[in-house]
Design a protein around this motif. Structure first.
Motif, short mmCIF file in Angstrom:
data_model
loop_
_atom_site.label_atom_id
_atom_site.label_comp_id
_atom_site.label_asym_id
_atom_site.label_seq_id
_atom_site.Cartn_x
_atom_site.Cartn_y
_atom_site.Cartn_z
N SER A 19 -24.40 49.10 105.28
CA SER A 19 -23.66 50.26 105.76
C SER A 19 -23.28 50.00 107.22
N LYS A 20 -22.00 50.11 107.53
CA LYS A 20 -21.50 49.77 108.86
C LYS A 20 -21.52 50.97 109.79
N LYS A 21 -22.03 50.75 111.00
CA LYS A 21 -21.99 51.78 112.04
C LYS A 21 -21.46 51.15 113.32
N ARG A 52 -31.74 57.61 110.05
CA ARG A 52 -31.52 56.24 109.59
C ARG A 52 -32.84 55.50 109.47
N THR A 80 -13.89 58.59 116.79
CA THR A 80 -13.86 58.04 115.43
C THR A 80 -12.59 57.24 115.19
#
Length: 365
Positions: free
Chosen positions: A307-309, A338, A236
């Motif tokens: 939404s960022k992934k 998702r 992360t």
């Protein structure tokens, strides 16, 4: 030919599974009321999700077994190897969590045994809430157990942010009580255990990034097992471009590169289609560079916005003036976690935490 959808997770506890549990339990204990169990466990089943079915099955076992907890546990010990499914076996630790709080020692022994068949990671958290110090003391001893399932339980059950369970607010605020567990398991030979330790540390990094980096900075990264944990625990922070985390895995800081011919193809797809990312990364440095290359997809949300992934692409080492061709493909399909919606999906190419190129594709309804 259309592909058949995979069965929903909740179907782990379908009527056939419940009947199997009833049959096996009746063979073990003459006092078990199989009819009552089925009436309770299968009631309103279609309206329940997987965790609700899990809870209902445990409650139904209690309703069909002798009320004496010790005798019920003896019967469930025999049932454990007969269930034959890892997740379905979690019903046994769930039973302990629901009815064993007044029998601490017996419950700890039961969870240690049951976790070998279906992880007790959810159940042990109820005992942490009930008696934190006493339960954590037992879990610290489990970190030294010969069985990998028991060692994993020590780490997984005490994660601050365990998925599918409630958060341990006390450990989110102060993660130091689990440090002895993580220290004991930092070079565990079992991949099953190492994954849990890395996930535990990744949980902590979301609230205390500096503590995680400081702790792992003192570890022997020449040990292959420890190095594996560190790399996965920092995922992360690495995706966020945290300089300390990047430095710990040996990257060279700010990337001195240029990106040539970044492309996302095709320009438009429908759900179930595949996109491909290609890029050429060229070093502009006078020394060798170790680089972490990721990509981010900005998924369109139902209510608008995105939404960022971030996804991992590759770790590379570029010599001065060196060039590396990169390519990756991804199928865009719905998951339980998702759901995709039509619209433009922006994509970023990220090197050592810095966005260096962009593109995108259109998802059509």
């Amino acid at each position: 030919m259309a592909t058949q959808a995979a069965p929903a997770l909740k179907e782990i506890f379908d009527r056939a599974r419940l009947q199997h549990i009833a049959t096996e339990m009746a063979a073990i204990s003459p006092a078990f009321d199989a009819g009552r169990f089925m009436a309770l466990a299968a009631g309103n089943l279609d309206d329940l999700g997987i965790m609700q079915r899990l809870r209902q099955t445990a409650v139904s076992l209690h309703g069909a077994l002798p009320e004496n907890f010790e005798k019920a546990i003896e019967a469930l010990y025999e049932l454990a190897p007969r269930i034959g499914h890892g997740f379905a076996s979690i019903v046994l630790p769930e039973f302990v969590a629901l009815y064993g709080k007044a029998h601490f020692e017996l419950s700890m022994q039961a969870l240690k045994f049951f976790t070998r068949y279906g992880s007790a990671e959810f159940a042990i958290r109820h005992f942490l809430v009930e008696d934190f110090e006493r339960t954590l003391g037992v879990m610290r001893s489990w970190a030294h157990d010969d069985n990998e399932h028991v060692r994993r339980l020590a780490s997984e059950g005490s994660r601050p942010r365990l998925p599918w369970s409630f958060q341990m607010k006390q450990l989110i605020f102060d993660p130091t009580p689990t440090a002895p567990i993580l220290e004991a398991l930092r070079n565990d030979p079992s991949l099953y255990v190492r994954k849990s330790v890395a996930n535990h540390l990744n949980d902590i990094s979301k609230d205390h990034p500096e503590k995680v980096v400081d702790r792992m900075s003192s570890w022997n990264l020449d040990d292959k097992y420890t190095a594996w944990i560190v790399r996965h625990a920092l995922r992360t922070l690495i995706k966020k471009g945290d300089a300390s985390a990047l430095g710990l895995i040996g990257t060279t800081g700010k990337p001195l590169v240029r990106v040539e011919a970044f492309a996302v193809t095709p320009a438009a797809i429908v759900l179930g289609g595949q996109i491909t990312l290609k890029a050429s990364i060229v070093s502009t440095a006078e020394a060798s560079q170790k680089l972490v290359v990721d990509y981010a997809v900005h998924y369109v949300k139902k209510a608008g916005g995105t939404s960022k992934k971030v996804f991992k692409l590759k770790e590379i080492t570029l010599p001065p003036g060196g060039q590396k061709e990169l390519s990756i493909s991804q199928v865009v399909r719905d998951f339980t976690t998702r759901k995709h919606y039509p619209g433009h999906h922006q994509i970023e190419l990220i090197v050592n935490g810095e966005t260096l190129a962009g593109g995108g594709f259109e998802l059509r309804g």
